[in-house]
Design a protein around this motif. Structure first.
Motif, PDB file in Angstrom:
ATOM      1  N   SER A   1       0.834  -1.206   0.000  1.00  0.00           N
ATOM      2  CA  SER A   1       0.000   0.000   0.000  1.00  0.00           C
ATOM      3  C   SER A   1       0.865   1.249   0.000  1.00  0.00           C
ATOM      4  O   SER A   1       0.581   2.221  -0.714  1.00  0.00           O
ATOM      5  CB  SER A   1      -0.924   0.012   1.228  1.00  0.00           C
ATOM      6  OG  SER A   1      -1.831  -1.059   1.195  1.00  0.00           O
TER       7      SER A   1
ATOM      8  N   THR B   1     -11.171   5.987  -8.675  1.00  0.00           N
ATOM      9  CA  THR B   1     -11.831   4.769  -9.138  1.00  0.00           C
ATOM     10  C   THR B   1     -12.614   4.181  -7.961  1.00  0.00           C
ATOM     11  O   THR B   1     -12.438   4.598  -6.809  1.00  0.00           O
ATOM     12  CB  THR B   1     -10.786   3.742  -9.606  1.00  0.00           C
ATOM     13  OG1 THR B   1      -9.978   3.360  -8.464  1.00  0.00           O
ATOM     14  CG2 THR B   1      -9.885   4.322 -10.698  1.00  0.00           C
TER      15      THR B   1
ATOM     16  N   TRP C   1     -12.109   1.446  -6.488  1.00  0.00           N
ATOM     17  CA  TRP C   1     -11.093   0.955  -5.553  1.00  0.00           C
ATOM     18  C   TRP C   1     -10.431   2.109  -4.821  1.00  0.00           C
ATOM     19  O   TRP C   1     -10.211   2.058  -3.605  1.00  0.00           O
ATOM     20  CB  TRP C   1     -10.051   0.129  -6.316  1.00  0.00           C
ATOM     21  CG  TRP C   1      -8.991  -0.494  -5.471  1.00  0.00           C
ATOM     22  CD1 TRP C   1      -9.162  -1.282  -4.369  1.00  0.00           C
ATOM     23  CD2 TRP C   1      -7.565  -0.386  -5.660  1.00  0.00           C
ATOM     24  NE1 TRP C   1      -7.939  -1.680  -3.859  1.00  0.00           N
ATOM     25  CE2 TRP C   1      -6.949  -1.150  -4.638  1.00  0.00           C
ATOM     26  CE3 TRP C   1      -6.774   0.261  -6.609  1.00  0.00           C
ATOM     27  CZ2 TRP C   1      -5.562  -1.262  -4.535  1.00  0.00           C
ATOM     28  CZ3 TRP C   1      -5.388   0.141  -6.512  1.00  0.00           C
ATOM     29  CH2 TRP C   1      -4.789  -0.610  -5.477  1.00  0.00           C
TER      30      TRP C   1
ATOM     31  N   GLU D   1     -12.267   3.546  -1.842  1.00  0.00           N
ATOM     32  CA  GLU D   1     -12.189   2.802  -0.590  1.00  0.00           C
ATOM     33  C   GLU D   1     -11.156   3.399   0.372  1.00  0.00           C
ATOM     34  O   GLU D   1     -11.124   3.053   1.549  1.00  0.00           O
ATOM     35  CB  GLU D   1     -11.852   1.337  -0.873  1.00  0.00           C
ATOM     36  CG  GLU D   1     -12.956   0.592  -1.616  1.00  0.00           C
ATOM     37  CD  GLU D   1     -12.576  -0.839  -1.952  1.00  0.00           C
ATOM     38  OE1 GLU D   1     -11.582  -1.342  -1.389  1.00  0.00           O
ATOM     39  OE2 GLU D   1     -13.271  -1.445  -2.787  1.00  0.00           O
TER      40      GLU D   1
END
Length: 208
Positions: A15, A82, A84, A87
């Motif tokens: 990440s 996006t 994703w 999130e």
């Protein structure tokens, strides 16, 4: 393995491979409120060089966090998160809540833009619900932020046309102090200018 990668098979490390670069999460912050053109992003990120913003947007796009599209009205490029990438709101919420002790000292010499409060308030009050609908205005540096709460949760709007009857005009650190639970409604009112219903302010702006 990329040059900037930590090279570790760990979710946190991977990440950070995507989001650990300077300005990356702040670009995400700017896009949490919706799509934005390049110039608006540049204005919302004081201190970033234009070439560095372009680089960060390119990196986030390649990673699948940000996407580009054409705005139907202006026919110009807009950037958005996006599904994703969206999130990351939970990640930002966690970091904003964690930052409370770091914010107590106030802005000092730091720059501040009122629209940053939209993400901050959404984060600090993410679990807020009220049995009865509440609408409270927060006027900071001439910009009105409207906080609405009901049984379904919270919504934040900047420069809403319908001005609430209850409005607190205060410095950003007072607003953040109230929303984080560091200040009571009475203390926030004493530190600013207030009109309306004190109970509405306390119900809508105290942490859930």
């Amino acid at each position: 393995m990329s040059k900037r990668s930590y090279g570790q098979y760990c979710g946190l490390a991977r990440s950070l491979d995507v989001l650990g670069g300077r300005w990356s999460l702040l670009v995400v912050r700017e896009l949490l409120d919706g799509p934005a053109r390049y110039n608006r992003l540049l204005e919302g990120l004081p201190g970033i060089a234009t070439n560095l913003l372009a680089e960060r947007l390119r990196e986030l796009e390649q990673a699948g966090v940000v996407q580009r599209s054409l705005d139907a009205d202006s026919n110009s490029v807009v950037y958005s998160l996006t599904p994703w990438g969206s999130e990351l709101r939970g990640v930002v919420t966690g970091l904003v809540k964690w930052s409370t002790p770091l914010m107590i000292s106030g802005p000092q010499s730091d720059t501040f833009q009122t629209h940053w409060l939209s993400v901050a308030l959404s984060s600090l009050l993410d679990n807020k619900h009220t049995d009865e609908p509440r609408a409270v205005g927060l006027e900071v540096d001439g910009t009105l932020i409207t906080v609405r709460t009901d049984k379904s949760g919270i919504s934040i709007a900047l420069d809403d046309d319908a001005q609430p009857e209850t409005v607190l005009r205060a410095e950003p650190m007072v607003v953040l102090g109230l929303a984080s639970g560091m200040l009571t409604a009475e203390q926030a009112i004493a530190a600013g200018e207030f009109r309306g219903n004190k109970k509405d302010l306390a119900d809508a702006l105290s942490p859930g």
